[in-house]
Design a protein around this motif. Structure first.
Motif, mmCIF file in Angstrom:
data_model
loop_
_atom_site.group_PDB
_atom_site.id
_atom_site.type_symbol
_atom_site.label_atom_id
_atom_site.label_comp_id
_atom_site.label_asym_id
_atom_site.label_seq_id
_atom_site.Cartn_x
_atom_site.Cartn_y
_atom_site.Cartn_z
ATOM 1 N N ASP A 1 0.833 -1.212 0.000
ATOM 2 C CA ASP A 1 0.000 0.000 0.000
ATOM 3 C C ASP A 1 0.863 1.255 0.000
ATOM 4 N N ASP A 2 1.893 1.286 0.829
ATOM 5 C CA ASP A 2 2.831 2.394 0.882
ATOM 6 C C ASP A 2 2.140 3.758 0.796
ATOM 7 N N PRO A 3 1.244 4.063 1.758
ATOM 8 C CA PRO A 3 0.539 5.354 1.688
ATOM 9 C C PRO A 3 1.484 6.532 1.889
ATOM 10 N N PRO A 4 1.194 7.656 1.254
ATOM 11 C CA PRO A 4 2.011 8.864 1.464
ATOM 12 C C PRO A 4 1.977 9.312 2.923
ATOM 13 N N THR A 5 2.934 10.103 3.284
ATOM 14 C CA THR A 5 3.031 10.641 4.642
ATOM 15 C C THR A 5 1.721 11.314 5.049
ATOM 16 N N GLY A 6 1.297 11.056 6.274
ATOM 17 C CA GLY A 6 0.102 11.694 6.821
ATOM 18 C C GLY A 6 -1.147 10.846 6.731
ATOM 19 N N PHE A 7 -1.122 9.775 5.942
ATOM 20 C CA PHE A 7 -2.285 8.896 5.829
ATOM 21 C C PHE A 7 -2.229 7.814 6.903
ATOM 22 N N HIS A 8 -3.390 7.556 7.517
ATOM 23 C CA HIS A 8 -3.524 6.542 8.561
ATOM 24 C C HIS A 8 -4.612 5.556 8.160
ATOM 25 N N ARG A 9 -4.358 4.281 8.432
ATOM 26 C CA ARG A 9 -5.311 3.225 8.102
ATOM 27 C C ARG A 9 -6.616 3.432 8.865
ATOM 28 N N ILE A 10 -7.728 3.269 8.165
ATOM 29 C CA ILE A 10 -9.053 3.363 8.803
ATOM 30 C C ILE A 10 -9.448 1.969 9.269
ATOM 31 N N ASP A 11 -9.758 1.851 10.539
ATOM 32 C CA ASP A 11 -10.216 0.586 11.105
ATOM 33 C C ASP A 11 -11.736 0.636 11.185
ATOM 34 N N PHE A 12 -12.388 0.129 10.143
ATOM 35 C CA PHE A 12 -13.846 0.180 10.098
ATOM 36 C C PHE A 12 -14.487 -0.767 11.109
ATOM 37 N N ASP A 13 -13.808 -1.843 11.465
ATOM 38 C CA ASP A 13 -14.420 -2.848 12.344
ATOM 39 C C ASP A 13 -14.264 -2.530 13.825
ATOM 40 N N ARG A 14 -13.224 -1.830 14.199
ATOM 41 C CA ARG A 14 -12.995 -1.407 15.584
ATOM 42 C C ARG A 14 -13.313 -2.510 16.588
ATOM 43 N N GLY A 15 -12.756 -3.710 16.363
ATOM 44 C CA GLY A 15 -12.910 -4.784 17.328
ATOM 45 C C GLY A 15 -14.189 -5.589 17.221
ATOM 46 N N VAL B 1 -13.519 -4.278 1.119
ATOM 47 C CA VAL B 1 -13.166 -3.631 -0.152
ATOM 48 C C VAL B 1 -11.674 -3.366 -0.277
ATOM 49 N N GLY B 2 -10.955 -3.423 0.811
ATOM 50 C CA GLY B 2 -9.519 -3.178 0.771
ATOM 51 C C GLY B 2 -9.117 -2.234 1.879
ATOM 52 N N THR B 3 -7.839 -2.095 2.070
ATOM 53 C CA THR B 3 -7.349 -1.207 3.118
ATOM 54 C C THR B 3 -7.472 0.232 2.639
ATOM 55 N N LEU B 4 -8.195 1.020 3.411
ATOM 56 C CA LEU B 4 -8.399 2.429 3.087
ATOM 57 C C LEU B 4 -7.695 3.279 4.141
ATOM 58 N N TYR B 5 -7.254 4.432 3.710
ATOM 59 C CA TYR B 5 -6.505 5.343 4.570
ATOM 60 C C TYR B 5 -7.161 6.722 4.534
ATOM 61 N N ALA B 6 -6.933 7.483 5.579
ATOM 62 C CA ALA B 6 -7.451 8.852 5.607
ATOM 63 C C ALA B 6 -6.370 9.780 6.145
ATOM 64 N N LYS B 7 -6.480 11.013 5.735
ATOM 65 C CA LYS B 7 -5.554 12.052 6.185
ATOM 66 C C LYS B 7 -6.388 13.288 6.478
ATOM 67 N N ARG B 8 -6.026 13.983 7.536
ATOM 68 C CA ARG B 8 -6.681 15.235 7.881
ATOM 69 C C ARG B 8 -5.718 16.372 7.598
ATOM 70 N N GLY B 9 -6.234 17.378 6.899
ATOM 71 C CA GLY B 9 -5.425 18.545 6.569
ATOM 72 C C GLY B 9 -6.000 19.787 7.214
ATOM 73 N N GLU B 10 -5.603 20.909 6.686
ATOM 74 C CA GLU B 10 -6.015 22.195 7.240
ATOM 75 C C GLU B 10 -7.524 22.384 7.120
ATOM 76 N N LYS B 11 -8.132 22.791 8.235
ATOM 77 C CA LYS B 11 -9.579 23.018 8.277
ATOM 78 C C LYS B 11 -9.973 24.072 7.250
ATOM 79 N N GLY B 12 -11.089 23.817 6.566
ATOM 80 C CA GLY B 12 -11.595 24.761 5.591
ATOM 81 C C GLY B 12 -10.984 24.615 4.207
ATOM 82 N N THR B 13 -10.117 23.601 4.010
ATOM 83 C CA THR B 13 -9.520 23.377 2.702
ATOM 84 C C THR B 13 -10.019 22.054 2.130
ATOM 85 N N SER B 14 -9.739 21.810 0.854
ATOM 86 C CA SER B 14 -10.145 20.551 0.237
ATOM 87 C C SER B 14 -9.355 19.375 0.807
ATOM 88 N N ASP B 15 -8.281 19.654 1.536
ATOM 89 C CA ASP B 15 -7.482 18.602 2.168
ATOM 90 C C ASP B 15 -7.883 18.345 3.618
#
Length: 161
Positions: free
Chosen positions: A4-18, A28-42
């Motif tokens: 997967d080698d996600p870019p810096t800042g991306f963290h794996r989403i754990d949809f099942d949470r135990g 569907v596969g391993t998905l990642y999310a990143k949070r950026g500056e509030k109010g931006t598209s990132d």
């Protein structure tokens, strides 16, 4: 399987949470999310590496995978942008498949809020590889009233972002 080698800042989403039984999103596969500056598209970006098993017989990312990811971007990302920390069920979506993504591509999904009412959230969603948009979607999601049990388990604040 490609790394997967996600870019810096991306963290794996754990949809099942135990949970003892995995949910659809885990399949569907391993998905990642990143949070950026509030109010931006990132402010919320969902990402994943296209694996061969996610592709159709022509070698492009399967449309069903694109639609699943766009749905998650619209509800999770839209909810984040709108400050709504509830599970947002999708009411309606439309999709435009602009180009294919291929195995090995790093895909990112972002959304923008078109309008928010008391009970509905309207978003535009784009999936990209690099700067190239390959899917455009439009979504309407329901903003549930109250804080019923059906919505408390899926709050965004529980994701490790």
């Amino acid at each position: 399987m490609l790394p997967d080698d996600p870019p810096t800042g991306f963290h794996r989403i754990d949809f099942d949470r135990g949970r003892p039984d995995p949910t659809f999103n885990s399949h569907v596969g391993t998905l990642y999310a990143k949070r950026g500056e509030k109010g931006t598209s990132d402010e919320f970006v969902l990402g994943f590496r296209v694996q061969k098993h996610m592709c159709n017989p022509a070698g492009g990312l399967h449309g069903g995978m694109m639609m699943t990811v766009a749905d998650l971007v619209g509800t999770m990302g839209g909810g984040t942008l709108a400050g709504v920390r509830k599970f947002l069920p999708t009411v309606s979506m439309t999709f435009d498949f602009v180009a294919p993504a291929r195995a090995g591509d790093w895909v990112e999904g972002r959304c923008e809020i078109v309008r928010r009412t008391r009970s509905l959230l309207f978003t535009n969603i784009f999936l990209t590889v690099g700067e190239e948009r390959f899917l455009r979607a439009s979504q309407i999601a329901k903003i549930p009233s109250g804080d019923g049990a059906a919505f408390t388990k899926a709050r965004l604040e529980r994701f490790p972002l």
